[in-house]
Structure formats: structure tokens, C-alpha cells
Design a protein around this motif. Sequence first.
Motif, short mmCIF file in Angstrom:
data_model
loop_
_atom_site.label_atom_id
_atom_site.label_comp_id
_atom_site.label_asym_id
_atom_site.label_seq_id
_atom_site.Cartn_x
_atom_site.Cartn_y
_atom_site.Cartn_z
N ASN A 448 33.81 36.05 15.94
CA ASN A 448 35.11 36.62 15.55
C ASN A 448 35.27 36.79 14.05
O ASN A 448 36.16 37.50 13.60
N LYS A 449 34.40 36.11 13.28
CA LYS A 449 34.43 36.21 11.81
C LYS A 449 35.76 35.77 11.21
O LYS A 449 36.16 36.24 10.14
N GLU A 450 36.45 34.88 11.90
CA GLU A 450 37.72 34.39 11.36
C GLU A 450 37.46 33.40 10.23
O GLU A 450 36.47 32.67 10.23
N LYS A 451 38.39 33.39 9.27
CA LYS A 451 38.20 32.56 8.09
C LYS A 451 39.49 31.82 7.73
O LYS A 451 40.59 32.28 8.03
N ILE A 452 39.31 30.68 7.07
CA ILE A 452 40.40 29.95 6.44
C ILE A 452 40.17 30.06 4.94
O ILE A 452 39.07 29.76 4.46
N ALA A 453 41.17 30.49 4.20
CA ALA A 453 41.03 30.65 2.74
C ALA A 453 41.69 29.46 2.05
O ALA A 453 42.86 29.16 2.29
N VAL A 454 40.93 28.77 1.21
CA VAL A 454 41.45 27.65 0.42
C VAL A 454 41.67 28.14 -1.00
O VAL A 454 40.74 28.59 -1.67
N VAL A 455 42.91 28.06 -1.47
CA VAL A 455 43.27 28.52 -2.82
C VAL A 455 43.69 27.31 -3.64
O VAL A 455 44.61 26.59 -3.28
N ASN A 456 43.03 27.11 -4.76
CA ASN A 456 43.32 25.98 -5.63
C ASN A 456 44.32 26.33 -6.72
O ASN A 456 44.21 27.38 -7.36
N ILE A 457 45.29 25.44 -6.92
CA ILE A 457 46.19 25.51 -8.07
C ILE A 457 46.01 24.19 -8.81
O ILE A 457 46.49 23.15 -8.36
N THR A 458 45.30 24.24 -9.91
CA THR A 458 44.93 23.02 -10.62
C THR A 458 45.45 23.07 -12.05
O THR A 458 45.30 24.08 -12.73
N GLY A 459 46.05 21.97 -12.48
CA GLY A 459 46.55 21.88 -13.85
C GLY A 459 47.97 22.42 -13.97
O GLY A 459 48.62 22.77 -12.99
N ALA A 460 48.45 22.47 -15.22
CA ALA A 460 49.80 22.96 -15.48
C ALA A 460 49.96 24.40 -15.00
O ALA A 460 49.06 25.23 -15.18
N ILE A 461 51.09 24.69 -14.38
CA ILE A 461 51.34 26.03 -13.84
C ILE A 461 51.89 26.89 -14.97
O ILE A 461 53.09 26.86 -15.28
N THR A 462 51.02 27.64 -15.59
CA THR A 462 51.38 28.53 -16.68
C THR A 462 51.42 29.97 -16.18
O THR A 462 51.09 30.25 -15.02
N ASP A 463 51.81 30.88 -17.04
CA ASP A 463 51.83 32.30 -16.66
C ASP A 463 50.44 32.80 -16.30
O ASP A 463 50.28 33.58 -15.35
N SER A 464 49.42 32.33 -17.04
CA SER A 464 48.06 32.80 -16.74
C SER A 464 47.57 32.26 -15.40
O SER A 464 46.90 32.97 -14.64
N ILE A 465 47.92 31.01 -15.09
CA ILE A 465 47.55 30.44 -13.78
C ILE A 465 48.25 31.22 -12.67
O ILE A 465 47.64 31.56 -11.64
N ALA A 466 49.53 31.52 -12.88
CA ALA A 466 50.29 32.27 -11.87
C ALA A 466 49.66 33.64 -11.64
O ALA A 466 49.53 34.08 -10.49
N THR A 467 49.28 34.31 -12.71
CA THR A 467 48.66 35.64 -12.59
C THR A 467 47.38 35.56 -11.76
O THR A 467 47.14 36.38 -10.87
N SER A 468 46.54 34.56 -12.06
CA SER A 468 45.28 34.40 -11.33
C SER A 468 45.52 34.11 -9.86
O SER A 468 44.88 34.69 -8.98
N VAL A 469 46.46 33.21 -9.56
CA VAL A 469 46.74 32.84 -8.17
C VAL A 469 47.31 34.04 -7.40
O VAL A 469 46.93 34.29 -6.25
N ILE A 470 48.21 34.78 -8.03
CA ILE A 470 48.83 35.94 -7.38
C ILE A 470 47.78 37.01 -7.06
O ILE A 470 47.77 37.59 -5.97
N GLN A 471 46.88 37.26 -8.00
CA GLN A 471 45.81 38.22 -7.75
C GLN A 471 44.94 37.79 -6.56
O GLN A 471 44.57 38.60 -5.71
N THR A 472 44.67 36.49 -6.51
CA THR A 472 43.88 35.96 -5.40
C THR A 472 44.60 36.13 -4.07
O THR A 472 44.02 36.58 -3.08
N LEU A 473 45.88 35.78 -4.05
CA LEU A 473 46.65 35.87 -2.81
C LEU A 473 46.77 37.31 -2.33
O LEU A 473 46.78 37.58 -1.11
N ARG A 474 46.86 38.25 -3.25
CA ARG A 474 46.96 39.66 -2.85
C ARG A 474 45.65 40.16 -2.24
O ARG A 474 45.66 41.02 -1.36
N LYS A 475 44.53 39.64 -2.72
CA LYS A 475 43.25 40.00 -2.11
C LYS A 475 43.15 39.40 -0.71
O LYS A 475 42.66 40.04 0.22
#
Length: 773
Positions: A448-475
Motif C-alpha cells: 500500500n506504500k502508506e507512510k507515517i511522517a515524523v516532523v521535528n520541532i527542536t529548539g526555540a520556535i523562531t520565525d525561521s523555524i516556523a518557515t521551515s516547519v510550514i514548508q515541510t508540512l505543505r509538502k
Amino acid sequence: QQKKKNANTALVLPFHRMKIVERKQPSFQSLIHKLGKQQDEDEESGIIEMELNELLNIIHNAALDPNIVALYGTFGKGYQFQSGGYAHVEEIRNAIRVFNESHRDHYEPLSSRIGSGDGEGDAQYGENNEAEDEGEEHDDNEPMKKQKEKRKQKLSFAFADTFGNPIDPGNKEYYLASAFTNIHMQNQGDLNMYGIGTTSPFLKGMLDKYGVKVHVFRHGKYKNAPNIFTDSAYTKEHRQNMTSIIESIDEHIINNIIQSRSLYNVAIDIGPSSSSNKSEVGTIKMSDRKIWDNLRDYGTLTGDNAIEIGLIDELSLIDPLDSLLIDAKEKNKRKIRKKSRKRRKNGNGIGGDSSSTSTSNSITDDDNSEKDELNHFRAEKKISLLEYSSLLKKKSKVEETKWKIRETMDTLSRKSSMTETVFGILGYSAPNFNVDEDDYNKNSWKINKEKIAVVNITGAITDSIATSVIQTLRKIKDDKNVKCVVLRVDSPGGSSTASELIHQECKHLPQPVVCSLSNTAASGGYYVAANADRIFALPTTVTGSIGVFGIKLDMSELASSYGVKFDCISTGIHSTANGPFQPLTKKMEMNFSRNVDRVYDQFKQVVASGRSLDLDYVQLVAQGRVWTGEQAKEIGLVDELGGISRAISYAKRNHTSDGDADVEMWPKRKTLMEKISKLLGDNSDGKGMLLFNIIWDEAISLVSDNGDERQNPTSNFESDLFVRRLLADVMINGGVDQLYHHALGTHSIKGGPHANILLTMNETDAISMMLKD
């Protein structure tokens, strides 16, 4: 033969050399350092940076591997193990517990296997579920229910020169070692069980001395982070909150040590009796908190003290691993000879009664032998952590290739009945084709090729961290094979705006979100998790802190004392409000307060909505108060106690069609070739590839002690000079073509012996850093 060759092996875990992280950040310097070291030197020295998931996977695989019969953890001087906090230690302890109990069936199979694309193994054990300890039956445990054959118990051993940690009073090293079934310590070693403590600095006196004013706007009487600037000691609320956290974690640690070491009732020598000179033995209940208070008050324990209480098992002059291996090998030889003599004796027996008696005795001896094995080291050889990790990765690649071949054969068969017939004649019948039938039935979920995606949020949540996480979530949003997102949070918080952006992105994902809280997930770290379908935390996780604060710094008095004056021109009173040399006015204060009030109300609303809690109740548990994971579960901020393995297992069981799936770590790391393509521009003609081969060959020669002895096409050139010339061409000409022709003018067109190796590695900005060097 291969299985027999690798049998009875101990996996060595060098905790004194480990640095545990959530996600590794590869650097080119570390790569060059590894390449320049000799193999044996690299195995015995240096820090091993390892992702938590990778280490858990290795231990879980070892639990299933019949060749691995023991774990052997080394702790060195007792303060060299590096981890993010108690939650990391807790997760490793859980994995060791799974290894110790691998002879039993477990509730959560296949919980932490990471997809082969991330280079992880095929672990099939998760953390033990509390329900299992209560004797409950679970229908979703089919993969493990099939394994009904009797399995021998595996033991784990730990050794340290000392557990006298002068840095960490909570002694994370001993807490981790206490999960092992046997603990050895050097005979002059110490054990510190001082308890957990924390020290907070307060800067108010210094700031007042220099005329620096810090105006704090906060919501939540327990929002204590800015107290460092405004107070000279703990406030009542600050002390109350910190004491509650420390005592909760401390009690959890004590209970786990008691359980792991079976310290319910300990017999100790209480000295000679009043009626005789003979020594008397008394019993103490280690579950009594007063006993532990007395231990802390006593101070450092000697090895003999620790043995008497039951905190360690043996004292050794040196690391006993080698002698244990030799003893186990000799014991196994004697056992084989003994069985051989019994077989010969049974074969020569006279009459049925004699034969029957001999068989009965043999069974009794085997039972005693098996009981004896449970208390002794059975491994005859050892394998290092890095070696075993490498074996698992190779195995994973082989499995991945096997299933890709099966997929190709299935595709071809569907297109042509003739092809299907040919495959059948060759012995590859649908639907499993080249895959063993049992393996296919057990792992049919891979189709079935089903997957679980693990997304890490590590360290202080800054604007740059938010940008990276959002780009990842959109993919991830566009990947239809991803059936669930596991958000792994290890953050003390940060920007409210950045936290809100991540929260909204998670909220609008088409896939369900499960959240795993690591060492810390407080304030903004909890904000991003609040709307998850399920939240998991370790008992020692620090979370909550639902509160808001803002700071306005005023250094005008400090500047004035040095004769510096500031004047400003603005079209509004708030345009310079954030300046550090602008005094606070009433209107500025009102504006700051309104903003803090608004964000705090929004935070509470997010929690109330995400956790399905009444807003008034949220106000009671909020106010900036920090909770441990255990406390957070009691008040409804967390759903279940467990680590990343438990969260992944839950996601598989509840959000995939077959109850299993591959696990991918996000953001996916780019291969070095992808980074080079981005750095050098579009090179569809292959020039960039050839150029990289040349550059990489030069890098290898820079770190090789015997570069001239290898068949190196560039060994007769000045390596460092050539790299600098390449850098100059990139900087001056800005294009690959000229650099390519320049390289061809001085090099033979041959791929270096290591060119293809680096292309499979994930080294951050490797080529850029190499050129700079």
C-alpha cells in the motif's frame, strides 16, 4: 552457518561516548574528521552523535535478533553521557526494558521502524503498554501472537568506573544504568544519589546598579521566565512551581529504580545485637521516602555501600566484559561436552527403566541449566554499536530492494499475461513473486506504500523555524501516501506569532496529527501541540506553561550615566516604543498590556478547543504553570504517557489500513548531489557531476595519510592549491562551464574511488564548506 557464526553476541552500547539528539545536523568538518581517522581509532574514541530514534531502533532490533543475547552498556566516569534531558533517558530505559523482556509477547509490535530512506533498521518492538502489565488481552497483537515458540530471556549488563557524577546531582547515568539487569562498577568507584536540584540566577541587583530597567508584561502568576530580571529570589509562586516539578520527577525516578532493581525490601547488616556479639540482619523498605532522604543526606556512597543497599551488583578491578566473554565461551564448551556424554550414556542404557530414568535426569539437568543461564552472561563475542548499526542499514537496504523487485515483477505481470506465465515457470508466482510467502503475508502492508511522517520541532520556535516547519508540512499535505503526521516537539517555546503559524498549518492538514512531547514542550512548544488528535508525553517531560509575557527594556538611565542622550522624532508615540533607550510611557504600557492580554486569551482558546476543555478549567491549569508529563496527564493536557515509539505505534494502528506503515523523518535531507546542483546551478549535461568527482577526490587526498600510494588520478597535484583555484573560478566567473574546462585542463577524466560514496551521504552544505576551507 552465518547465523551460527554471529550467535551468542553482546551488543556494546558506549554511553560514555554518546551524544543523543533529536535530529543530527551533519557538518563537513565531522565528515573529514571521520575520513581521516583510522578504523580502529574511530571505534574506540570520539563522540558518537546519534539520533534518539536510531538508538531506540537498534535496541529494539537487538531484542528481536536471536544472535544478540546481551546488551552491555559502558558509562565510563559516570558524567560523559550527553542527552537532552530526563525524557531522552526515559525512552532509552524503556527500550532496554523491552530488550530485557524480549522473551515475552508485547502489545505494541512494529512501533518504531523507520523507513529505509532514512537509513534505519526494522525494529519490531515498541514500549511495553501498561495494560500488558495488568494482564489484558489485545486482538491487534497478531504479529507477536504467532511467535509462540519459547524464547530465552536476554540479560543486560552495565559497567562504570564510577557513578559519582559531580555535575548532575540527579545522576542521569545511574538512572539509565538501573534499567540494566546487572550493574558492575570499578571497586574504587562512588555513587552519588543526591537528588534533583536547580539553581536560578537573579539579575535585578546588577541591573539596578547600572540603571537598567526591565518592564515585564505577563499573564499568569506562574509565568516565571522573566523573574530573572525583576526579582532577587524565588517568588512564592515560582518556588511552588519549581518544587512541584522537581519532586514529581524525583519521585518517578525513585519508583523506577525500585522497580528495575527490585528494591522492595532490602536486608542489611545492622550490627551486633545487645544480647550477643553476633551481627544481626534487618530489613528496610526502600519504598519509604524517608530512606531515600537519608541516602541523600548521607552523601556519596562507596561501592560496598551501593552493593549492600542493592543499587549495584558487583565490584570489578577493570571492565569485566572480556573476562565475561571468555567465561561464557568456556561454559558453553563444557555444556556441549556434558550433553555429548549424556547422549552416549543414554544410547548405551540397558532396559527400559534405565533409559527412562536417564531421560528424566536429563530433563531435570536441562531445567537447572536454563535457570542458571538466566543469571549468567551468555555472550561469547561482542559487536560495537556502530558495527551493528551498519549491519541493520545494510539489511534494510536489501529488504527495500527485494520489495522493489517484487513491485516491478507485479507491474510487468499485470501488463502481460505472458510475462506472468514466464515468472511462474521460473518459480515466481503472484502475488508474492520473489518475496517469501510468510514474509509477504506478514508485511503485505508494504504494497500500500502508506507512510507515517515524523516532523521535528527542536529548539526555540523562531520565525525561521516556523518557515521551515510550514514548508515541510505543505509538502506532506500533497503526499497522499502519508496517512498521519507525528509532530515531535522538543522546545521551550518562542515567538507567539511563529507558534500560531505552525498551529494553523497543522490544523489545516488533511492528515491527522499525533504529537509526541520530548524533554520540553512548554509555552509555544505546547501551543503547537494543543490541537493534535492525541498527545503523548514522558512522565519526566516538562510541558504546559500556558501563559504569555513580554519585555520592554529601558537603558536610558545607563546611557545617561555615561553622558549619552537620545532624542527622537516620530509621527506616533509607539513608533519608537521598542527601542532600548526609550523610557516607558503610560500609553506604551497600555499597548503592551493589551497585546499580552490578547495573546493569552488566544492561547487559552487554542488549548480549550484543541483539548475539548472548558475555558474556565483551562484558566485554572494555565496561568503560566509548568507541569511534568505525569501531572499533565492527570489534568487533561496530555492523553497518554509514552515516548516517540508509543506515538508512532498509535499512529500506525489507528490511521493506516493495515495497522502498519513505513516511517519517514521530515524534513527529508537532501542528498549531497542535490545540494551541489543547487549550489552550481543547472547542469543537465553532467558537467557538475564530473566536477564534483574531481573536487571530492581532492578532498580525500587532503585527509589521507597515504594519498600518494592510492591510485589517485590527482595525487601529483597540489591539492589545497587546486581547491583554492576552483574557489577563485567560482567567485570570479560565477559559472560551472569555465570551472569545468579549467578542471579538465589539469585532471584526467576518471571518477575518484570515493566519488559515489559521498553522493549517498547527507552532509549539510558540504561542498560549500569544503571550498571555503
